[in-house]
Design a protein around this motif. Structure first.
Motif, PDB file in Angstrom:
ATOM      1  N   ASP A 343       2.144  69.903  -1.385  1.00 33.34           N
ATOM      2  CA  ASP A 343       0.757  69.555  -1.663  1.00 33.34           C
ATOM      3  C   ASP A 343       0.434  69.109  -3.091  1.00 33.34           C
ATOM      4  OD1 ASP A 343       0.892  71.908  -2.956  1.00 33.34           O
ATOM      5  OD2 ASP A 343      -0.535  72.986  -1.684  1.00 33.34           O
ATOM      6  N   ASP A 344       1.456  68.789  -3.881  1.00 35.73           N
ATOM      7  CA  ASP A 344       1.172  68.225  -5.196  1.00 35.73           C
ATOM      8  C   ASP A 344       1.112  66.693  -5.067  1.00 35.73           C
ATOM      9  OD1 ASP A 344       1.180  67.221  -7.762  1.00 35.73           O
ATOM     10  OD2 ASP A 344       2.646  68.664  -8.532  1.00 35.73           O
ATOM     11  N   ALA A 345      -0.114  66.189  -4.877  1.00 35.62           N
ATOM     12  CA  ALA A 345      -0.289  64.764  -4.550  1.00 35.62           C
ATOM     13  C   ALA A 345       0.256  63.857  -5.646  1.00 35.62           C
ATOM     14  CB  ALA A 345      -1.757  64.453  -4.305  1.00 35.62           C
ATOM     15  N   ARG A 346       0.057  64.287  -6.873  1.00 35.75           N
ATOM     16  CA  ARG A 346       0.477  63.445  -7.995  1.00 35.75           C
ATOM     17  C   ARG A 346       2.002  63.314  -8.045  1.00 35.75           C
ATOM     18  NH1 ARG A 346      -2.885  62.173 -13.018  1.00 35.75           N
ATOM     19  NH2 ARG A 346      -1.377  60.898 -14.137  1.00 35.75           N
ATOM     20  N   ALA A 347       2.674  64.479  -7.957  1.00 37.27           N
ATOM     21  CA  ALA A 347       4.140  64.444  -7.982  1.00 37.27           C
ATOM     22  C   ALA A 347       4.664  63.665  -6.780  1.00 37.27           C
ATOM     23  CB  ALA A 347       4.699  65.874  -7.978  1.00 37.27           C
ATOM     24  N   LEU A 348       4.038  63.887  -5.642  1.00 34.14           N
ATOM     25  CA  LEU A 348       4.461  63.185  -4.431  1.00 34.14           C
ATOM     26  C   LEU A 348       4.291  61.675  -4.593  1.00 34.14           C
ATOM     27  CD1 LEU A 348       5.352  63.168  -1.447  1.00 34.14           C
ATOM     28  CD2 LEU A 348       2.965  63.521  -0.815  1.00 34.14           C
ATOM     29  N   SER A 349       3.155  61.249  -5.125  1.00 34.06           N
ATOM     30  CA  SER A 349       2.918  59.809  -5.254  1.00 34.06           C
ATOM     31  C   SER A 349       3.917  59.191  -6.226  1.00 34.06           C
ATOM     32  CB  SER A 349       1.477  59.520  -5.679  1.00 34.06           C
ATOM     33  OG  SER A 349       1.272  59.822  -7.040  1.00 34.06           O
ATOM     34  N   ASN A 350       4.221  59.913  -7.318  1.00 30.64           N
ATOM     35  CA  ASN A 350       5.203  59.375  -8.260  1.00 30.64           C
ATOM     36  C   ASN A 350       6.567  59.226  -7.611  1.00 30.64           C
ATOM     37  OD1 ASN A 350       3.451  59.112 -10.376  1.00 30.64           O
ATOM     38  ND2 ASN A 350       3.786  61.205 -11.102  1.00 30.64           N
ATOM     39  N   TRP A 351       6.916  60.219  -6.808  1.00 23.92           N
ATOM     40  CA  TRP A 351       8.219  60.166  -6.156  1.00 23.92           C
ATOM     41  C   TRP A 351       8.263  59.013  -5.134  1.00 23.92           C
ATOM     42  CZ3 TRP A 351      12.330  63.377  -7.430  1.00 23.92           C
ATOM     43  CH2 TRP A 351      13.479  63.162  -6.675  1.00 23.92           C
ATOM     44  N   LEU A 352       7.204  58.868  -4.392  1.00 22.12           N
ATOM     45  CA  LEU A 352       7.151  57.786  -3.398  1.00 22.12           C
ATOM     46  C   LEU A 352       7.274  56.428  -4.065  1.00 22.12           C
ATOM     47  CD1 LEU A 352       4.319  58.800  -0.896  1.00 22.12           C
ATOM     48  CD2 LEU A 352       6.762  58.621  -0.485  1.00 22.12           C
ATOM     49  N   MET A 353       6.522  56.263  -5.157  1.00 25.62           N
ATOM     50  CA  MET A 353       6.505  54.954  -5.803  1.00 25.62           C
ATOM     51  C   MET A 353       7.788  54.693  -6.574  1.00 25.62           C
ATOM     52  SD  MET A 353       2.542  55.149  -6.933  1.00 25.62           S
ATOM     53  CE  MET A 353       2.666  53.889  -8.189  1.00 25.62           C
ATOM     54  N   GLY A 354       8.341  55.726  -7.171  1.00 22.48           N
ATOM     55  CA  GLY A 354       9.570  55.543  -7.938  1.00 22.48           C
ATOM     56  C   GLY A 354      10.790  55.510  -7.049  1.00 22.48           C
ATOM     57  N   GLU A 355      11.073  56.641  -6.429  1.00 24.62           N
ATOM     58  CA  GLU A 355      12.328  56.781  -5.697  1.00 24.62           C
ATOM     59  C   GLU A 355      12.320  56.069  -4.345  1.00 24.62           C
ATOM     60  OE1 GLU A 355      14.976  58.103  -7.210  1.00 24.62           O
ATOM     61  OE2 GLU A 355      13.581  58.251  -8.898  1.00 24.62           O
ATOM     62  N   LEU A 356      11.313  56.367  -3.534  1.00 27.31           N
ATOM     63  CA  LEU A 356      11.324  55.828  -2.173  1.00 27.31           C
ATOM     64  C   LEU A 356      11.174  54.301  -2.170  1.00 27.31           C
ATOM     65  CD1 LEU A 356      11.456  56.741   0.841  1.00 27.31           C
ATOM     66  CD2 LEU A 356       8.992  56.468   0.866  1.00 27.31           C
ATOM     67  N   LEU A 357      10.159  53.785  -2.864  1.00 26.21           N
ATOM     68  CA  LEU A 357       9.994  52.324  -2.899  1.00 26.21           C
ATOM     69  C   LEU A 357      11.173  51.666  -3.608  1.00 26.21           C
ATOM     70  CD1 LEU A 357       6.170  51.706  -3.465  1.00 26.21           C
ATOM     71  CD2 LEU A 357       7.473  51.851  -1.336  1.00 26.21           C
ATOM     72  N   GLY A 358      11.685  52.340  -4.626  1.00 22.96           N
ATOM     73  CA  GLY A 358      12.858  51.826  -5.337  1.00 22.96           C
ATOM     74  C   GLY A 358      14.035  51.671  -4.391  1.00 22.96           C
ATOM     75  N   TYR A 359      14.227  52.689  -3.567  1.00 24.48           N
ATOM     76  CA  TYR A 359      15.323  52.647  -2.608  1.00 24.48           C
ATOM     77  C   TYR A 359      15.122  51.522  -1.593  1.00 24.48           C
ATOM     78  CZ  TYR A 359      18.185  53.912   1.398  1.00 24.48           C
ATOM     79  OH  TYR A 359      19.063  53.857   2.452  1.00 24.48           O
ATOM     80  N   LEU A 360      13.897  51.411  -1.069  1.00 24.66           N
ATOM     81  CA  LEU A 360      13.627  50.363  -0.065  1.00 24.66           C
ATOM     82  C   LEU A 360      13.791  48.973  -0.680  1.00 24.66           C
ATOM     83  CD1 LEU A 360      10.547  51.890   1.791  1.00 24.66           C
ATOM     84  CD2 LEU A 360      12.919  51.833   2.561  1.00 24.66           C
ATOM     85  N   ASN A 361      13.334  48.823  -1.916  1.00 27.78           N
ATOM     86  CA  ASN A 361      13.504  47.539  -2.606  1.00 27.78           C
ATOM     87  C   ASN A 361      14.963  47.183  -2.767  1.00 27.78           C
ATOM     88  OD1 ASN A 361      11.173  46.225  -3.106  1.00 27.78           O
ATOM     89  ND2 ASN A 361      10.674  47.404  -4.944  1.00 27.78           N
ATOM     90  N   ALA A 362      15.733  48.175  -3.197  1.00 31.07           N
ATOM     91  CA  ALA A 362      17.143  47.934  -3.482  1.00 31.07           C
ATOM     92  C   ALA A 362      17.913  47.600  -2.211  1.00 31.07           C
ATOM     93  CB  ALA A 362      17.755  49.143  -4.179  1.00 31.07           C
TER      94      ALA A 362
END
Ligand code: ADP
Ligand code: MG
Ligand code: ZN
Length: 482
Positions: A343-362
């Motif tokens: 439930d930490d929305a901020r940490a979750l959003s950072n992870w989604l935008m950094g790691e998850l989108l980064g992975y999908l982009n790559a």
């Protein structure tokens, strides 16, 4: 002379209603040919159409989301032309009294906000499908053709923009934004491979700064936004060359071959009068009274703008994060689902935008196919925030989750990656590191505080990155100053 491109788009959207536009047959993609058809959608003599109310509701949602006005009365017309996939010899469509008119959709083209006018949004029906046998499915060289009526009469909404788009990139941005909006509206699956979303692009060029429109050509049925962007760029090039060489653009349909990158003229364009439009006598007018429109407005799903505002207010997210997360319905749904597990929305959003989108982009992958589901991502972040694993190890674990679809817990356990927070264990390692590096101890004691980083690094190395950095810092400090 400088030329300015002028682009207007016509977008067709197949609605995901349960039944077809004018009969009760099921709407679905593919399936055994000719198993979802009846006298109405096969145009048997005397069969009568009845408008699908749900489709009109979806149409109204689209009109409202595109800021259109909805006149109290619109009617259906017959658009007459012959083609084997059109058994009636006409398509039921709308003509001079469409369902919704005069809307707009804003896009960010470059760093500029651009308003793209929406001329009209109207209701029509899809055709059947010709299937050309042999020769790779193309009509040229086919031995014979078959017709599958399953698609015949699928509700189809046409969205027509004004010629307000001025670059191929902006056209692509517009389409992406429109597709995302349609997904939020829950009216279509927008699957381009299956033809649920199709686009024709009209393009002309004119001297930069001129207020007049040049003669346009049309690229038909582009099946991907990327192709469309490329095709437009090519066609603009062709038109500019033609005009610079003293020639004239002919109004016609052109074909873009993505493989060769070539644009070739196909046929002269048909005009509205060629279709002999006349009012459909078998259908009553659509009366979209204010009661109906207000009911639809009240029942509208939450749209991206509203969702982004909610993320800012409710979760305290930065505006940028809120915008990125809502830029796709899938991502936004994923985020909300993961929030149930972490439930930490901020940490979750950072992870989604950094790691998850980064992975999908790559990897060029789609979120829908990603092996890490929201619950599993939540589990991983929980392990990091509770100190079970370090952030750095978390990134490795995430990479493995993406590859294998295993949960964070499983990977941490099987690879022995749990963070070491045990004070005694870390103190012992710190002691060894200090004993082995007397020169650095000397420096530290002489006041060079930065050397602490060196010792932390050594402990991390010894533990394969698993040491809890806070505890390491504390025990090192104690030992070095004590
Ligand atoms: P048509 O009758 O040839 O289909 P419409 O007026 O219905 O033409 O417009 C179809 C699409 O073409 C719309 O999206 C419109 O914005 C666009 N369009 C119209 N004129 C031009 C032009 N000169 N250059 C580029 N696009 C245009
Ligand atoms: Mg037109
Ligand atoms: Zn039917």
């Amino acid at each position: 002379m400088e030329f300015e491109p002028v682009i207007g788009l016509e977008i067709h959207v197949e609605l995901s209603t349960r039944s077809k536009m004018f009969c009760g047959c099921r709407v679905a993609f593919g399936g055994e040919p000719n198993t979802r058809c009846c006298p109405v959608c096969m145009a048997h003599p005397g069969a009568l159409p009845v408008a699908n109310e749900k489709a009109i509701e979806y149409l109204a949602r689209i009109g409202l989301a595109l800021n259109c006005s909805i006149p109290g009365r619109s009617i259906f017309h017959r658009k007459n032309y012959f083609y084997p996939d059109l058994p009636k010899g006409y398509q039921i469509s709308q003509y001079d009294q469409p369902f919704a008119v005069d809307g707009y959709l804003d896009i960010m083209a470059g760093n500029e906000q651009t308003t793209v006018g929406i001329e009209r949004v109207h209701m029509e029906e899809d055709t059947a499908k010709n299937i050309h046998a042999g020769a790779g499915g193309r009509i040229a060289g086919a031995l014979y053709s078959l017709i599958d009526f399953n698609r015949s009469g699928t509700p189809l909404v046409e969205i027509v923009t004004r010629p307000d788009i001025h670059s191929p990139q902006a056209a692509r941005l517009f389409l992406n934004k429109l597709k995302n909006l349609l997904k939020y509206l829950d009216v279509s699956d927008c699957n381009m491979e299956e033809g649920s979303l199709r686009c024709d692009a009209n393009v002309s060029v004119r001297p930069a700064g001129s207020g007049e429109l040049g003669v346009k050509t049309e690229l038909k049925n582009m099946n991907s936004f990327k192709h469309l962007e490329k095709g437009l760029a090519k066609e603009i090039e062709r038109q500019v060359e033609l005009l610079e060489g003293g020639g004239k653009v002919v109004q016609q349909t052109v074909h873009f071959d993505f493989a060769t990158g070539e644009v070739t003229p196909m046929r002269s364009k048909e005009f509205a009068h060629d279709y002999r439009y006349f009012p459909e006598p078998d259908l009553v007018p659509v009366a979209a009274g204010s009661g109906f429109v207000e009911k639809i407005r009240a029942g509208m799903p939450e749209l991206p703008g509203a969702r982004a505002s909610r993320y800012i207010q409710e979760f305290g997210l930065p505006a940028y994060n809120a915008e990125v997360l809502t830029s796709s319905r899938e991502l936004s749904d994923y985020f909300e689902e993961a929030l149930h597990h972490f439930d930490d929305a901020r940490a979750l959003s950072n992870w989604l935008m950094g790691e998850l989108l980064g992975y999908l982009n790559a990897t060029g992958g789609e979120l829908a196919d990603c092996l890490v589901k929201p619950r599993e991502l939540g589990g991983l972040l929980e392990m990091i925030s509770s100190g079970k694993i370090s952030n750095a190890v978390g990134k490795d674990v995430f990479a493995e989750m993406c590859k294998t679809g295993k949960s964070a817990g499983e990977i941490v356990k099987s690879r022995g990656l749990a963070q070491i927070s045990d004070e005694a264990e870390l103190a012992a390692i710190a002691g060894r590191v200090i004993a082995a590096n007397p020169a650095q101890v000397e420096q530290f004691r002489a006041g060079k505080g930065k050397v602490l980083g060196f010792f932390v690094g050594q402990v991390m190395k010894e533990t394969g990155g698993r040491a809890n950095p806070q505890v390491v810092n504390r025990v090192l400090r104690e030992k070095l100053t004590g």
